[in-house]
Design a protein around this motif. Structure first.
Motif, PDB file in Angstrom:
ATOM      1  N   ASP A 403      25.937   6.034  -9.213  1.00  0.00           N
ATOM      2  CA  ASP A 403      25.805   4.758  -9.909  1.00  0.00           C
ATOM      3  C   ASP A 403      27.106   4.480 -10.657  1.00  0.00           C
ATOM      4  N   ALA A 404      27.805   3.424 -10.257  1.00  0.00           N
ATOM      5  CA  ALA A 404      29.110   3.124 -10.857  1.00  0.00           C
ATOM      6  C   ALA A 404      28.986   2.846 -12.350  1.00  0.00           C
ATOM      7  N   THR A 405      27.913   2.178 -12.742  1.00  0.00           N
ATOM      8  CA  THR A 405      27.712   1.888 -14.167  1.00  0.00           C
ATOM      9  C   THR A 405      27.563   3.170 -14.972  1.00  0.00           C
ATOM     10  N   ALA A 406      26.802   4.118 -14.448  1.00  0.00           N
ATOM     11  CA  ALA A 406      26.622   5.392 -15.144  1.00  0.00           C
ATOM     12  C   ALA A 406      27.941   6.152 -15.253  1.00  0.00           C
ATOM     13  N   LEU A 407      28.745   6.122 -14.204  1.00  0.00           N
ATOM     14  CA  LEU A 407      30.046   6.783 -14.255  1.00  0.00           C
ATOM     15  C   LEU A 407      30.900   6.192 -15.366  1.00  0.00           C
ATOM     16  N   ALA A 418      35.908  10.229 -29.290  1.00  0.00           N
ATOM     17  CA  ALA A 418      37.169  10.672 -29.898  1.00  0.00           C
ATOM     18  C   ALA A 418      37.479   9.900 -31.171  1.00  0.00           C
ATOM     19  N   ASN A 419      36.889   8.690 -31.297  1.00  0.00           N
ATOM     20  CA  ASN A 419      37.041   7.875 -32.509  1.00  0.00           C
ATOM     21  C   ASN A 419      38.509   7.605 -32.833  1.00  0.00           C
ATOM     22  N   HIS A 420      39.277   7.308 -31.806  1.00  0.00           N
ATOM     23  CA  HIS A 420      40.708   7.057 -32.008  1.00  0.00           C
ATOM     24  C   HIS A 420      41.167   5.790 -31.297  1.00  0.00           C
ATOM     25  N   ALA A 421      40.847   5.651 -30.014  1.00  0.00           N
ATOM     26  CA  ALA A 421      41.376   4.558 -29.207  1.00  0.00           C
ATOM     27  C   ALA A 421      40.412   3.375 -29.142  1.00  0.00           C
ATOM     28  N   GLU A 422      40.961   2.208 -28.883  1.00  0.00           N
ATOM     29  CA  GLU A 422      40.141   1.055 -28.513  1.00  0.00           C
ATOM     30  C   GLU A 422      39.646   1.282 -27.090  1.00  0.00           C
ATOM     31  N   VAL A 423      38.364   1.088 -26.857  1.00  0.00           N
ATOM     32  CA  VAL A 423      37.769   1.368 -25.555  1.00  0.00           C
ATOM     33  C   VAL A 423      37.204   0.085 -24.959  1.00  0.00           C
ATOM     34  N   LEU A 424      37.658  -0.236 -23.754  1.00  0.00           N
ATOM     35  CA  LEU A 424      37.167  -1.393 -23.012  1.00  0.00           C
ATOM     36  C   LEU A 424      36.529  -0.920 -21.717  1.00  0.00           C
ATOM     37  N   ILE A 425      35.465  -1.571 -21.297  1.00  0.00           N
ATOM     38  CA  ILE A 425      34.859  -1.285 -19.995  1.00  0.00           C
ATOM     39  C   ILE A 425      35.048  -2.522 -19.119  1.00  0.00           C
ATOM     40  N   ILE A 426      35.789  -2.368 -18.039  1.00  0.00           N
ATOM     41  CA  ILE A 426      36.055  -3.454 -17.096  1.00  0.00           C
ATOM     42  C   ILE A 426      35.794  -2.909 -15.695  1.00  0.00           C
ATOM     43  N   PRO A 427      34.636  -3.205 -15.100  1.00  0.00           N
ATOM     44  CA  PRO A 427      34.243  -2.572 -13.831  1.00  0.00           C
ATOM     45  C   PRO A 427      35.256  -2.757 -12.702  1.00  0.00           C
ATOM     46  N   ASP A 428      35.728  -3.972 -12.490  1.00  0.00           N
ATOM     47  CA  ASP A 428      36.642  -4.233 -11.380  1.00  0.00           C
ATOM     48  C   ASP A 428      38.008  -3.623 -11.675  1.00  0.00           C
ATOM     49  N   GLY A 450      44.060   8.674 -12.180  1.00  0.00           N
ATOM     50  CA  GLY A 450      42.901   9.160 -11.441  1.00  0.00           C
ATOM     51  C   GLY A 450      42.978   9.146  -9.943  1.00  0.00           C
ATOM     52  N   ARG A 451      43.744   8.191  -9.355  1.00  0.00           N
ATOM     53  CA  ARG A 451      43.709   8.057  -7.901  1.00  0.00           C
ATOM     54  C   ARG A 451      45.052   8.373  -7.255  1.00  0.00           C
ATOM     55  N   GLY A 452      46.134   8.295  -7.988  1.00  0.00           N
ATOM     56  CA  GLY A 452      47.431   8.610  -7.421  1.00  0.00           C
ATOM     57  C   GLY A 452      47.762   7.738  -6.228  1.00  0.00           C
ATOM     58  N   ASN A 453      48.050   8.388  -5.094  1.00  0.00           N
ATOM     59  CA  ASN A 453      48.429   7.654  -3.889  1.00  0.00           C
ATOM     60  C   ASN A 453      47.245   7.324  -2.999  1.00  0.00           C
ATOM     61  N   ASP A 454      46.006   7.624  -3.415  1.00  0.00           N
ATOM     62  CA  ASP A 454      44.839   7.279  -2.601  1.00  0.00           C
ATOM     63  C   ASP A 454      44.841   5.774  -2.344  1.00  0.00           C
ATOM     64  N   ASN A 455      44.460   5.378  -1.145  1.00  0.00           N
ATOM     65  CA  ASN A 455      44.524   3.948  -0.820  1.00  0.00           C
ATOM     66  C   ASN A 455      43.186   3.360  -0.390  1.00  0.00           C
ATOM     67  N   VAL A 456      42.086   4.081  -0.634  1.00  0.00           N
ATOM     68  CA  VAL A 456      40.762   3.584  -0.292  1.00  0.00           C
ATOM     69  C   VAL A 456      39.797   3.921  -1.418  1.00  0.00           C
ATOM     70  N   MET A 457      38.974   2.933  -1.815  1.00  0.00           N
ATOM     71  CA  MET A 457      37.860   3.176  -2.727  1.00  0.00           C
ATOM     72  C   MET A 457      36.564   3.090  -1.934  1.00  0.00           C
ATOM     73  N   ASN A 458      35.606   3.954  -2.282  1.00  0.00           N
ATOM     74  CA  ASN A 458      34.365   4.044  -1.522  1.00  0.00           C
ATOM     75  C   ASN A 458      33.182   3.733  -2.424  1.00  0.00           C
ATOM     76  N   TYR A 459      32.436   2.708  -2.046  1.00  0.00           N
ATOM     77  CA  TYR A 459      31.206   2.342  -2.740  1.00  0.00           C
ATOM     78  C   TYR A 459      30.033   2.557  -1.781  1.00  0.00           C
TER      79      TYR A 459
END
Length: 481
Positions: A403-407, A418-428, A450-459
């Motif tokens: 589940d992408a939302t759970a991730l 961590a109570n330090h950074a501003e945190v935004l959630i932007i799914p796309d 997280g993905r480096g040179n990977d060129n495919v996302m899998n849903y």
């Protein structure tokens, strides 16, 4: 029907002799004369495709299931014997090559690229087998996985021998070791970089994860070893190996090969390497203090492997990029922008201090968690990012069937904890990268992680072409201040 393997690549059974051309575990890629390896898989068993393999010209099957379609070698664990079988069929190619294997949680790919560069500069004809590519004198192909399946690995090594390759630099993943993909391969040198939490969805415990890595250092697997002693796992490994070995450290531990006077800036990394009376000041074109660790791994491996180290170091110093590993994306903007493969807390702890040293501005990180992996990684991944960055943009990475939302929520919860950074959630992910670029001002740093040179996302089985480097560059062109 009685079957056994005879000499000279023949498959013998009571009804005659079959000449074996190769071995393959993908029924769609079987060629006439191949043995088809019908292995159990996560969703299907290879035995379901024996008829297809037979139609394509397979002459026999190796499996844990019997079949009436082709002569079959039925064994309890076919994966264990597949590597040695493939090595035998392809002429035991690793014995004709100096294979340098690299294992560890982080740094495998960069170390492997440094090894290949060093070996080539020392005058050797080289091949490389990495999570990015497989490359030799006959060309380059995209890697399907970090360590190829046993059949593919032996066929690749055999092709290297045919192309008169002298030495091969190769990544040996914990999956590749635990699933016996490297069985049948002998390594001139095995190198260990480090160990931190990762892949526990597969290994379950850190002890099991470590034991998988340690298999590479058995005397039947390698002639000698190069081992980092900058973590407890490396120290334990150095104590248990019985092959000749060199230890190395960049953090002040007692070791054979050491690095001091480390300096990292926006253009590269400098340090002094020492081994006994030998000493050399080195300037890497690769970015980040963590590349010193990877360079030491390569140096120790090359020294114990007997390579001309002066020439090899010229090659390592000239290596200017490893795809997707802290890769700079530059279009003239007034802040730094990188794409990096960093995907676990251990790697983050190596990366963020370096980024902080480059700028007094904000660090803005785009981050997510890959699906189908250890759920216990997600919160620490977010928490570490939240502790070191100023803005954390949580987005999709590659959910697979999770589940992408759970991730996203798990990573965001860690970042907020961590109570330090501003945190935004932007799914796309495109929107997330655009937002990070729009937030950046002069002197800031944006890192897409997280993905480096990977060129495919899998849903959930649907693949979407997506290259972080290209998307980041387009966002910079359009939105960078």
């Amino acid at each position: 029907m009685a079957e056994y393997l005879g000499a000279d690549g023949e498959l013998l059974h009571e009804q005659g002799t079959l000449v074996v051309a190769g071995v393959c575990q993908d029924s769609r890629q079987v060629r006439p004369g191949d043995i088809y390896a019908a292995l159990p898989g996560a969703e299907h068993h290879g035995g379901e495709f024996v008829a297809e393999a037979a139609q394509r010209g397979a002459v026999a099957v190796v499996s844990d299931r019997p079949t009436e379609i082709l002569p079959a070698f039925v064994v309890k664990n076919p994966r264990k014997i597949l590597g040695p079988l493939a090595a035998w069929i392809y002429g035991d190619p690793s014995t004709s090559l100096d294979v340098y294997g690299v294992t560890g949680t982080n740094g495998k790919t960069s170390t492997t690229f440094m090894l290949e560069a060093g070996l080539a500069a020392a005058g050797l004809r080289t091949g490389i087998i990495s999570g990015i590519c497989v490359r030799g004198p006959d060309g380059v192909s995209e890697a399907e996985r970090t360590t190829p399946e046993a059949c593919t690995l032996q066929r690749t090594l055999s092709a290297f021998v045919d192309n008169r390759v002298d030495a091969v630099a190769m990544e040996a993943s914990s999956h590749g070791l635990a699933l016996h993909r490297v069985n049948g391969t002998f390594f001139r040198v095995a190198a260990f970089t480090n160990l931190s939490r990762d892949h526990l969805d597969f290994h379950k415990t850190m002890a099991s994860y470590f034991d998988s890595k340690a298999q590479l250092f058995l005397p039947e697997r390698c002639a000698c070893a190069a081992i980092s002693v900058d973590d407890l796992y490396g120290k334990a490994l150095a104590e248990r190996v019985t092959v000749p070995r060199l230890t190395f450290s960049s953090h002040g531990a007692s070791a054979d090969v050491t690095a001091t006077d480390i300096e990292a800036d926006q253009t590269g990394t400098s340090f002094v390497a020492r081994h006994g009376s030998w000493e050399r000041k080195i300037r890497l074109r690769l970015l980040g203090c963590h590349q010193v660790d990877n360079a030491l791994a390569a140096i120790a491996a090359l020294r114990i492997g007997g390579v001309d180290i002066a020439a090899a170091l010229d090659g390592i110093e000239n290596l200017d990029t490893v795809p997707g590993r802290l890769e700079n994306v530059e279009i003239g903007q007034n802040f730094l922008a990188f794409v990096d493969y960093v995907h676990n807390a251990g790697a983050q702890l190596r990366l963020f201090p370096y980024l902080r040293s480059l700028s007094k501005g904000k660090i803005i990180v785009v981050i997510g968690a890959t699906g189908g992996r250890d759920p216990g990684k997600r919160e620490p991944l977010g928490r570490t990012a939240g502790s070191h960055a100023d803005v954390v943009v949580v987005t999709d990475e590659c959910p697979y069937r999770d589940d992408a939302t759970a991730l996203r929520n798990d990573v965001a919860a860690g970042a907020r904890h961590a109570n330090h950074a501003e945190v935004l959630i932007i799914p796309d992910r495109s929107d997330a990268i655009r937002t990070a670029v729009c937030l950046a001002k002069a002197g800031d740093i944006v890192v897409v992680a997280g993905r480096g040179n990977d060129n495919v996302m899998n849903y959930d089985g649907t693949e979407i072409v997506f290259d972080d480097r290209q998307v980041l560059e387009r966002a910079l062109v359009k939105y960078a201040k």
